[in-house]
Design a protein around this motif. Sequence first.
Motif, mmCIF file in Angstrom:
data_model
loop_
_atom_site.group_PDB
_atom_site.id
_atom_site.type_symbol
_atom_site.label_atom_id
_atom_site.label_comp_id
_atom_site.label_asym_id
_atom_site.label_seq_id
_atom_site.Cartn_x
_atom_site.Cartn_y
_atom_site.Cartn_z
ATOM 1 N N PRO A 214 0.841 -1.201 0.000
ATOM 2 C CA PRO A 214 0.000 0.000 0.000
ATOM 3 C C PRO A 214 0.879 1.255 0.000
ATOM 4 C CG PRO A 214 -0.739 -1.549 1.683
ATOM 5 C CD PRO A 214 0.530 -2.101 1.118
ATOM 6 N N PRO B 136 -7.295 -6.219 -6.049
ATOM 7 C CA PRO B 136 -8.602 -5.665 -5.712
ATOM 8 C C PRO B 136 -9.643 -6.026 -6.780
ATOM 9 C CG PRO B 136 -7.157 -3.946 -6.515
ATOM 10 C CD PRO B 136 -6.337 -5.188 -6.441
ATOM 11 N N ASP B 137 -10.922 -5.793 -6.462
ATOM 12 C CA ASP B 137 -11.984 -6.122 -7.413
ATOM 13 C C ASP B 137 -11.963 -5.212 -8.623
ATOM 14 O OD1 ASP B 137 -12.818 -8.111 -5.805
ATOM 15 O OD2 ASP B 137 -14.297 -6.862 -4.722
ATOM 16 N N ARG B 138 -11.851 -3.916 -8.338
ATOM 17 C CA ARG B 138 -11.950 -2.975 -9.462
ATOM 18 C C ARG B 138 -10.567 -2.501 -9.886
ATOM 19 N NH1 ARG B 138 -15.795 -1.128 -6.123
ATOM 20 N NH2 ARG B 138 -14.689 0.818 -5.696
ATOM 21 N N VAL B 139 -10.092 -3.133 -10.939
ATOM 22 C CA VAL B 139 -8.800 -2.732 -11.498
ATOM 23 C C VAL B 139 -9.079 -2.071 -12.836
ATOM 24 C CG1 VAL B 139 -6.549 -3.496 -12.325
ATOM 25 C CG2 VAL B 139 -7.630 -4.671 -10.399
ATOM 26 N N GLN C 256 -18.818 5.220 -12.804
ATOM 27 C CA GLN C 256 -19.318 5.262 -11.436
ATOM 28 C C GLN C 256 -19.386 6.696 -10.943
ATOM 29 O OE1 GLN C 256 -19.752 2.463 -9.211
ATOM 30 N NE2 GLN C 256 -19.591 1.097 -10.984
ATOM 31 N N ARG D 222 -14.205 4.431 -10.400
ATOM 32 C CA ARG D 222 -13.845 4.294 -8.977
ATOM 33 C C ARG D 222 -12.916 3.093 -8.773
ATOM 34 N NH1 ARG D 222 -16.779 8.015 -6.276
ATOM 35 N NH2 ARG D 222 -18.977 8.286 -6.843
ATOM 36 N N PRO D 223 -11.777 3.095 -9.453
ATOM 37 C CA PRO D 223 -10.876 1.937 -9.395
ATOM 38 C C PRO D 223 -10.174 1.841 -8.041
ATOM 39 C CG PRO D 223 -9.839 3.719 -10.578
ATOM 40 C CD PRO D 223 -11.235 4.194 -10.249
ATOM 41 N N GLU D 224 -9.816 0.625 -7.694
ATOM 42 C CA GLU D 224 -8.999 0.413 -6.490
ATOM 43 C C GLU D 224 -7.526 0.227 -6.880
ATOM 44 O OE1 GLU D 224 -11.667 -2.269 -3.683
ATOM 45 O OE2 GLU D 224 -11.892 -2.687 -5.821
ATOM 46 N N LEU D 225 -7.320 0.011 -8.164
ATOM 47 C CA LEU D 225 -5.948 -0.049 -8.699
ATOM 48 C C LEU D 225 -6.020 0.447 -10.140
ATOM 49 C CD1 LEU D 225 -2.937 -1.044 -8.694
ATOM 50 C CD2 LEU D 225 -3.796 -3.247 -9.512
ATOM 51 N N THR E 185 -4.859 8.547 -3.295
ATOM 52 C CA THR E 185 -5.808 7.575 -2.734
ATOM 53 C C THR E 185 -5.763 6.208 -3.420
ATOM 54 O OG1 THR E 185 -7.453 8.565 -4.198
ATOM 55 C CG2 THR E 185 -7.479 9.275 -1.902
ATOM 56 N N VAL E 186 -5.298 6.165 -4.663
ATOM 57 C CA VAL E 186 -5.357 4.903 -5.409
ATOM 58 C C VAL E 186 -3.953 4.482 -5.846
ATOM 59 C CG1 VAL E 186 -6.374 3.739 -7.414
ATOM 60 C CG2 VAL E 186 -7.601 5.612 -6.306
#
Lengths: 474, 490
Positions: free
Chosen positions: A26, A62-65, A107, A149-152, A180-181
């Motif tokens: 992270p 993560p789910d949202r790449v 999103q 709204r990606p997490e990666l 943040t990402v």
Amino acid sequence: MICLDALSVDFDGRFQLHDVSWTIQPGEHWLIAGANGSGKSALAAVLAGDGQGLSGTLSGLPDRVALVSYERQAELIEAERRKDDADILDVISEGTPAAEIIDAVCQDHDLAQTLIDTLGLRPLMGRAFRKLSTGETRKVMLIRALTSRPELVVLDEPFDGLDHDSLMWLQGHLSVLAETVPMVIVLNRFDECPEFITHIAYVDDGHLLHQVKRDDERAFAELYQLLHLKTSELEVPRADPADRLPALNSGDPLVRITGATIRYDENTVFENLDWTIEANQSWQVSGPNGSGKTCLLSLITGDHPQCYVNDIRVFGFQRGTGESIWQIKQYIGYVSTALQWEYRVGTGLRNVIISGFFDSIGLYTKSTETQRAIADDWLALLGMAERADEPFNSLSYGDQRLVLIARAMVKHPPLLILDEPCLGLDEMNRHLVLALIERICASSETAVLYVNHRSEDRIPGIDNHLTLSGDTAS
Amino acid sequence: MANYFNTLSLREQLAELGKCRFMHLDEFTEGVDALRGKKMVVIGCGAQGLNQGLNLRDSGLDVSYALRAEAIEQKRQSWKNATENGFTVGTYDELLPTADVVLNLTPDKQHTSVVNAIMPLMKHGACLSYSHGFNIVEEGMQVRDDITVIMVAPKCPGSEVRAEYVRGFGVPTLIAVHEDNDPNGEGLALAKAYAVGTGGHKAGVLMSSFIAEVKSDLMGEQTILCGMLQTGSLLCFDKMMEEGIDPGYASKLIQYGWETTTEALKYGGVTNMMDRLSNPAKIRAFDLAEEMKDIMRPLYWKHQDDIMTGTFSQTMMADWANDDVELLGWRADTAETPFEKTPAGDMEISEQEYFDNGILMVAMVKAGVELAFETMTSAGIIADSAYYESLHETPLIANTVARKKLYEMNATISDTAEYGCYLYNHACVPLLGDFMKDITSDVIGKGLELDDNGVDNARLIEVNAAIRSHPVEQIGGVLRGYMADMKRII
């Protein structure tokens, strides 16, 4: 934490990544670098779930790449085209409008609207996605990625083909998003490396070879240089047309050693050795320490005093018949650890390379305009163009080696002798040196005499082998 | 044998002393041609003998080594040196009768016996080469009339002669022809080819005479080069002890101080060395140097006079005949001095600090260089020679002190230089006794430590003018210009 552990991945049998171990903690933002075809895009795609795992593990994704890449872009356009082909109605298909392509994953509609305006896509929103230009579809892909709204975020060459304003804006936006990402960015060139990048991964031939922290300035510079050597379109500089070597008889071998023996006191290093090196014929010489590899080479270069008591013919000169050592050396480029130790001078890099024209350690002769220009071309090839006047002895060990290789090749000698050119170098510098040697070998008519004891340091194109075993030669 | 110099008329003496010319690179276009195909035989396989031979062979010349039969039978070091390097080795009887050029590279004190042994074996019209003229000039060796006698003297230790050649360069070299022995007029051509063969032409060749070489070489090495550094080291160290300076610091300041300060000398003469000091320190060093010059002038004159008249060589040869009793005794005494016995400390001393805290050392170098130069030129030695044998070589000798103090200096220089160095030191230490009484740590050890570096303008102008207008600075500027033209671009 994203963790790849000894992961090997296959991409439709076309390409494989091998044994990749990589951890993204992270707060880290990675740059993936490498030459074309090295596998850097493949590594990025793995983070978006692409490819068939063969062995090893991948965890923590993560789910949202969000992935933006040419491959993804091509896939989307291909999908649009297939929709068109599948249309059985006899009407002209317009294809999916760009606005719908964005909406499909969006999103954050406010952000999407801002981006559409900022990137100047507003007038194109109603047009079919597949009718857009490459740059325009690339912008659409970016908007899709950034509004999901990606997490990666994984961006493969995101700056390619963007106009200046868009580029500036995108860089600014990414640096805010980076707070943040986590980001992984694939880039061909380091000079576009965004500020927020904390780590660099270097990929070569499907392997993750180096992982470097951004703030490790030295490692960063070396990686920069390696990438430059691998990717630069610069040619190996030409020889000096005004400084042609006396021509050799075309049929003659470069070197013919007959029944050579080297002996100190009672100690025989080797005896009765025969060896012929023809023009344009490259050799690898191997053998354990003390088997006489360096001795053998120095019989050729004339640095071994016993060259005068052996039957040696080099470049048309039978040794010991009134030739001078400089007549021999002019045909040879030479690099070794010993030379590097000898080369303790504070002169600038340009002069060190020019000294190769004179086979001297240090420079004692005025150089010509052409020689200086050629030396500068070499420095450019090495990625050291800005450092022409830096003192040689202030360079890192690996950089010194690179400059000495350029010095050896500057006159395009018929014979280049590389005596353990990777000795004493760390992995990164080993790759640097090998990358340079490979480029030289691929682009000149020089016969290379390559001495090493590491079998993995092979150079493509060297197919003759001489092995010294310690008591007999074969 | 009679002193050769003393057999000449004053006019001839002055003419010989006045010979010294810096040769230009384009005077060497014939390369080694004059020696090509000739058989060169080296006598003596020490550092000079071996390394010159390696260079000459690598330049395409035919070199072999003549050793005494017992050296070959017992496989002594000289035999090993020559054979392991692939040279032909033979006895005098085997090799000398066919030799075209014989290179006598043995120490001075063996010259008479060596030359007497080889001369009957040498073929008619051959050439005999020396690397120092002592045997000819001071001992008056008479060489057979048909033999050409030349001198080729690389101005560096043998290891450097080789190392610089391998780098593609060379070391500055002095050549000369003994006019009385040049029956075919080929001496100069042979000497030039020899200098090319060792690589010397790339670094600069001085054409001189046997006499100028001997008389200036002896003077330089006895006074400023070795003598002054020895005396200065001992006096400065003792003074610092008296002043309560840390012994390790004092030892280090001296051991490396000579090298550091004279490095500035090498680049820009006395002017540049003095310019490295602050203005108040420069004026102080100037005044100290003037005072020392007045005190030491008679000593420099005496050394030069003794060298000219042959008194020096006579004295030294008497010690040779007496198994070097004096030389060995003085060498042992030097080893016992406090400076020599105190190891350098491991503190950091910056380059500038060597100047700031070594004002007296700078003054000693200035006084010694100027006095030696003035004395030599007033004795008829041409300024070029005087420059090389004083200012030019000081950094080379200072470098040996840095390596291992006075021991290394005296081990590196010839026995002849070492003997003269001790003579100088024995006279100079008491001579400077009163002067040293007034010296305090502000000029050696601590620095001036002034709050204000201000100086009087008029005084500074006067001092600068005096430094810059000294004749050693005039010739130095010209010669350093030549050297820079051909010398290492680095």
